[in-house]
Design an enzyme around this catalytic site. Structure first.
Site, PDB file in Angstrom:
ATOM      1  N   TYR A 124       0.908  -1.153   0.095  1.00  0.00           N
ATOM      2  CA  TYR A 124       0.047  -0.091   0.001  1.00  0.00           C
ATOM      3  C   TYR A 124       1.028   1.205   0.123  1.00  0.00           C
ATOM      4  O   TYR A 124       1.694   1.441   0.796  1.00  0.00           O
ATOM      5  CB  TYR A 124      -0.838   0.099   1.220  1.00  0.00           C
ATOM      6  CG  TYR A 124      -1.719   1.218   1.160  1.00  0.00           C
ATOM      7  CD1 TYR A 124      -2.940   1.182   0.322  1.00  0.00           C
ATOM      8  CD2 TYR A 124      -1.751   2.271   1.889  1.00  0.00           C
ATOM      9  CE1 TYR A 124      -3.630   2.379   0.103  1.00  0.00           C
ATOM     10  CE2 TYR A 124      -2.375   3.494   1.752  1.00  0.00           C
ATOM     11  CZ  TYR A 124      -3.451   3.469   0.854  1.00  0.00           C
ATOM     12  OH  TYR A 124      -4.161   4.741   0.800  1.00  0.00           O
ATOM     13  N   GLN A 186     -10.415   0.691   1.125  1.00  0.00           N
ATOM     14  CA  GLN A 186     -10.859  -0.026   0.162  1.00  0.00           C
ATOM     15  C   GLN A 186      -9.769  -0.887  -0.579  1.00  0.00           C
ATOM     16  O   GLN A 186     -10.016  -2.119  -0.935  1.00  0.00           O
ATOM     17  CB  GLN A 186     -11.614   0.493  -0.903  1.00  0.00           C
ATOM     18  CG  GLN A 186     -11.116   1.676  -1.478  1.00  0.00           C
ATOM     19  CD  GLN A 186     -11.172   3.286  -0.761  1.00  0.00           C
ATOM     20  OE1 GLN A 186     -11.390   3.066   0.533  1.00  0.00           O
ATOM     21  NE2 GLN A 186     -11.026   4.050  -1.597  1.00  0.00           N
ATOM     22  N   ASN A 209      -2.743   6.201   6.912  1.00  0.00           N
ATOM     23  CA  ASN A 209      -3.258   7.062   7.897  1.00  0.00           C
ATOM     24  C   ASN A 209      -3.807   6.126   8.909  1.00  0.00           C
ATOM     25  O   ASN A 209      -3.618   4.937   8.879  1.00  0.00           O
ATOM     26  CB  ASN A 209      -4.152   7.914   7.271  1.00  0.00           C
ATOM     27  CG  ASN A 209      -5.490   7.498   6.763  1.00  0.00           C
ATOM     28  OD1 ASN A 209      -5.558   6.095   6.810  1.00  0.00           O
ATOM     29  ND2 ASN A 209      -5.968   8.236   5.676  1.00  0.00           N
ATOM     30  N   SER A 233       3.382   9.324  11.074  1.00  0.00           N
ATOM     31  CA  SER A 233       4.857   9.213  11.390  1.00  0.00           C
ATOM     32  C   SER A 233       5.184  10.055  12.730  1.00  0.00           C
ATOM     33  O   SER A 233       4.723  10.827  13.046  1.00  0.00           O
ATOM     34  CB  SER A 233       5.575   9.937  10.137  1.00  0.00           C
ATOM     35  OG  SER A 233       7.083   9.886  10.331  1.00  0.00           O
ATOM     36  N   GLN A 255       9.549  15.584   9.727  1.00  0.00           N
ATOM     37  CA  GLN A 255       8.519  14.718   9.954  1.00  0.00           C
ATOM     38  C   GLN A 255       7.180  15.378  10.299  1.00  0.00           C
ATOM     39  O   GLN A 255       6.225  14.693   9.766  1.00  0.00           O
ATOM     40  CB  GLN A 255       8.900  13.813  11.312  1.00  0.00           C
ATOM     41  CG  GLN A 255      10.063  12.771  11.207  1.00  0.00           C
ATOM     42  CD  GLN A 255       9.635  11.820   9.972  1.00  0.00           C
ATOM     43  OE1 GLN A 255       8.852  11.041  10.155  1.00  0.00           O
ATOM     44  NE2 GLN A 255      10.498  11.982   8.846  1.00  0.00           N
ATOM     45  N   HIS A 258       4.606  15.398   7.447  1.00  0.00           N
ATOM     46  CA  HIS A 258       3.973  14.279   6.804  1.00  0.00           C
ATOM     47  C   HIS A 258       2.533  14.461   6.888  1.00  0.00           C
ATOM     48  O   HIS A 258       1.842  14.049   6.293  1.00  0.00           O
ATOM     49  CB  HIS A 258       4.663  13.005   7.591  1.00  0.00           C
ATOM     50  CG  HIS A 258       5.730  12.366   6.881  1.00  0.00           C
ATOM     51  ND1 HIS A 258       5.754  11.803   5.650  1.00  0.00           N
ATOM     52  CD2 HIS A 258       7.023  12.087   7.386  1.00  0.00           C
ATOM     53  CE1 HIS A 258       6.711  11.110   5.297  1.00  0.00           C
ATOM     54  NE2 HIS A 258       7.645  11.267   6.318  1.00  0.00           N
ATOM     55  N   GLU A 322       9.460   5.761  16.538  1.00  0.00           N
ATOM     56  CA  GLU A 322       9.699   5.338  15.151  1.00  0.00           C
ATOM     57  C   GLU A 322      11.213   5.521  14.549  1.00  0.00           C
ATOM     58  O   GLU A 322      11.962   4.683  14.240  1.00  0.00           O
ATOM     59  CB  GLU A 322       8.613   5.596  14.163  1.00  0.00           C
ATOM     60  CG  GLU A 322       8.886   5.337  12.729  1.00  0.00           C
ATOM     61  CD  GLU A 322       8.065   5.974  11.910  1.00  0.00           C
ATOM     62  OE1 GLU A 322       7.675   5.759  10.661  1.00  0.00           O
ATOM     63  OE2 GLU A 322       7.521   7.048  12.169  1.00  0.00           O
ATOM     64  N   HIS A 323      11.288   6.746  14.684  1.00  0.00           N
ATOM     65  CA  HIS A 323      12.627   7.234  14.348  1.00  0.00           C
ATOM     66  C   HIS A 323      13.550   8.064  15.535  1.00  0.00           C
ATOM     67  O   HIS A 323      12.802   8.977  16.159  1.00  0.00           O
ATOM     68  CB  HIS A 323      12.482   8.534  13.237  1.00  0.00           C
ATOM     69  CG  HIS A 323      12.015   8.194  12.025  1.00  0.00           C
ATOM     70  ND1 HIS A 323      10.681   8.379  11.864  1.00  0.00           N
ATOM     71  CD2 HIS A 323      12.098   7.338  10.831  1.00  0.00           C
ATOM     72  CE1 HIS A 323      10.179   7.905  10.644  1.00  0.00           C
ATOM     73  NE2 HIS A 323      11.020   7.156   9.991  1.00  0.00           N
ATOM     74  N   ASP A 356      14.917   7.819   4.949  1.00  0.00           N
ATOM     75  CA  ASP A 356      13.503   7.947   4.150  1.00  0.00           C
ATOM     76  C   ASP A 356      14.013   7.758   2.600  1.00  0.00           C
ATOM     77  O   ASP A 356      12.814   7.126   1.808  1.00  0.00           O
ATOM     78  CB  ASP A 356      13.024   9.367   4.060  1.00  0.00           C
ATOM     79  CG  ASP A 356      12.145   9.314   5.555  1.00  0.00           C
ATOM     80  OD1 ASP A 356      11.821   8.432   6.163  1.00  0.00           O
ATOM     81  OD2 ASP A 356      11.486  10.686   5.593  1.00  0.00           O
ATOM     82  N   GLU A 410       2.136 -37.002  29.359  1.00  0.00           N
ATOM     83  CA  GLU A 410       1.043 -35.729  28.906  1.00  0.00           C
ATOM     84  C   GLU A 410      -0.027 -36.584  28.502  1.00  0.00           C
ATOM     85  O   GLU A 410      -1.080 -36.150  28.187  1.00  0.00           O
ATOM     86  CB  GLU A 410       1.693 -35.157  27.639  1.00  0.00           C
ATOM     87  CG  GLU A 410       2.969 -34.180  28.053  1.00  0.00           C
ATOM     88  CD  GLU A 410       3.108 -33.328  27.030  1.00  0.00           C
ATOM     89  OE1 GLU A 410       3.633 -32.084  27.154  1.00  0.00           O
ATOM     90  OE2 GLU A 410       3.005 -33.647  25.657  1.00  0.00           O
ATOM     91  N   HIS A 415       0.899 -40.690  20.289  1.00  0.00           N
ATOM     92  CA  HIS A 415       2.226 -40.151  19.976  1.00  0.00           C
ATOM     93  C   HIS A 415       3.366 -41.287  20.545  1.00  0.00           C
ATOM     94  O   HIS A 415       4.204 -41.267  19.679  1.00  0.00           O
ATOM     95  CB  HIS A 415       2.262 -38.770  20.937  1.00  0.00           C
ATOM     96  CG  HIS A 415       1.703 -37.375  20.375  1.00  0.00           C
ATOM     97  ND1 HIS A 415       0.366 -37.179  20.262  1.00  0.00           N
ATOM     98  CD2 HIS A 415       2.274 -36.403  19.967  1.00  0.00           C
ATOM     99  CE1 HIS A 415       0.167 -36.288  19.548  1.00  0.00           C
ATOM    100  NE2 HIS A 415       1.372 -35.584  19.579  1.00  0.00           N
TER     101      HIS A 415
END
Length: 427
Positions: A124, A186, A209, A233, A255, A258, A322-323, A356, A410, A415
């Site tokens: 995506y 979608q 988003n 971000s 950042q 963004h 994140e960064h 980036d 067990e 087994h």
């Protein structure tokens, strides 16, 4: 940006809060769209593309002619820049390949693991005001290196029904197999369930988003894996008096631009530096084309003064950025001490924007504190590990009695029988 002076430990949760909605706020919308896509396929995707993107598209798939035309629209300078970034990203991700791991755990018992590509992956790529063609490099390159057979890309169209030419050029360059003009919830739904046009995939990658993030999380209910919960971000900078205030401010704003829901934080032991950076932010912000977006993100952001580097590191690991940028004379202290971060940038000449675009590391990273348990995208993200084992007659004689005892303890008689029958035949 709001200045916070020496906050107490009990206040950290509040001051480090992300400006995000909860899943519950968005989940109902995502479920409604998913339900329609499951039943109506392409027609539901077209309906929501018209609703959210303002364009009715009959053919969701990008044609070969559109890709060919896009290449002519890109300047040679930009093509060269993209190719440089591609080379560096390929170098870094190719180096992540590992050999088969083979171990003889007991004489006659061989165990090994091999990595296999995920056959079908979906990417995506956000469009809109910032068409992130760089994210194609970060996702399609390792997907191709891993050997994924199908690399499906979804990205939103503009108001004329077109896709940004840089996105199409990068997709073609990096080996994407199919491209679709679909954005938002979608797009995730189409790749999750498959439609008449869009193939169903096994794993979905890419930023987006908060609606896209929740859609990806809900896709996991339908046997589709995702890279990570990657939302808006964020960036945290630790800087002391050895840093350049203008550089620090530029990184924070890089950042902030963004999106309005992005968050940037500066942590420092120097009040003087915090004031200088605050002034620089005001000055640089006025010159940004995306000033209105960055301003809103800055409202969610913080300049935090702490008493010591020890307290700074504790706060940083609690936030899990994140960064994470380190501009400090004590950089080794932070390099060795950071536990929770998606990607780390060290020194005055290592801007976050290098990661980036072109340094070679991947920019698809965990946000919202998920760096405490997730890694950023890497070559292994597009692969899965299968274990193998082969046991000889000697091997089953050596480990068989232990298996029998454990299975019986067990209460799993079948087994035990699976081993006992073999041992009996071997005498």
């Amino acid at each position: 940006m709001k200045k916070i002076i020496n906050p107490s430990r009990s206040d950290w949760n509040e001051i480090l809060k992300r400006p995000t909605q909860t899943v519950a706020d968005i989940e109902q919308t995502v479920n409604q769209i998913f339900d329609e896509i499951k039943v109506k396929g392409d027609s539901a995707v077209s309906k929501y593309t018209e609703l959210f993107d303002g364009i009715r598209i009959e053919d969701l798939k990008v044609s070969e002619n559109e890709v060919a035309y896009a290449e002519k629209e890109i300047s040679e300078e930009l093509k060269s820049a993209i190719k440089l970034a591609k080379t560096n990203i390929e170098k870094f991700h190719s180096a992540q390949k590992t050999d088969r791991v083979l171990v003889q755990t007991t004489k006659g018992v061989s165990c090994w693991q091999e990595k296999k590509p995920i056959q079908k992956v979906g990417l995506y790529i956000p469009g809109g005001t910032a068409p992130l063609f760089s994210s194609i490099l970060m996702l399609a390159i390792p997907a191709r290196l891993a050997g994924c057979e199908e690399i499906v890309l979804c990205t939103p169209p503009d108001k004329e029904g077109n896709v940004n030419p840089a996105i199409l050029y990068a997709a073609e360059l990096c080996g994407v197999t199919q491209i679709f003009k679909i954005g938002g919830i979608q797009a995730i739904g189409a790749m999750t369930f498959g439609t008449e046009s869009v193939p169903q995939v096994y794993k979905i990658f890419g930023p987006g988003n908060q609606f896209v993030t929740v859609a990806k999380q809900l896709a996991t209910k339908y046997q589709v894996a995702i890279d990570m919960p990657a939302g808006p971000s964020e960036l945290l900078v630790f800087a002391d008096d050895t840093s350049n205030p203008a550089y620090v401010a530029s990184d924070l704003l890089s950042q902030a631009e963004h999106g309005a829901d992005s968050q940037v934080i500066m942590v420092s032991t120097s009040e003087k530096l915090i004031n200088l950076v605050s002034d620089e932010i005001g000055s640089q912000l006025d010159r940004l084309p995306r000033k209105a977006i960055a301003e809103k993100a800055v409202e969610n952001s913080r300049l935090i003064l702490v008493k010591s580097k020890e307290k700074a590191l504790e706060l940083i690991n609690e936030y899990g950025p994140e960064h994470f940028i380190i501009c400090s004379e004590n950089e080794d202290y932070f390099i060795n001490g950071v536990i929770n971060a998606g990607s780390v940038f060290i020194g005055n000449y290592t801007p976050e924007s290098a990661g980036d675009y072109a340094s070679g590391t991947n920019h698809t990273l965990p946000t919202n504190g998920y760096s405490k348990q997730y890694s950023g995208v890497n070559l292994d993200s597009f692969m899965k590990t299968i274990t193998f084992q082969k046991i000889t007659e000697e091997g089953i004689k050596k480990i068989g009695p232990s298996i029998e005892l454990m299975a019986e303890a067990e209460g799993l008689q079948a087994h035990k029988n699976a081993v006992s029958l073999r041992l009996k035949d071997l005498g």
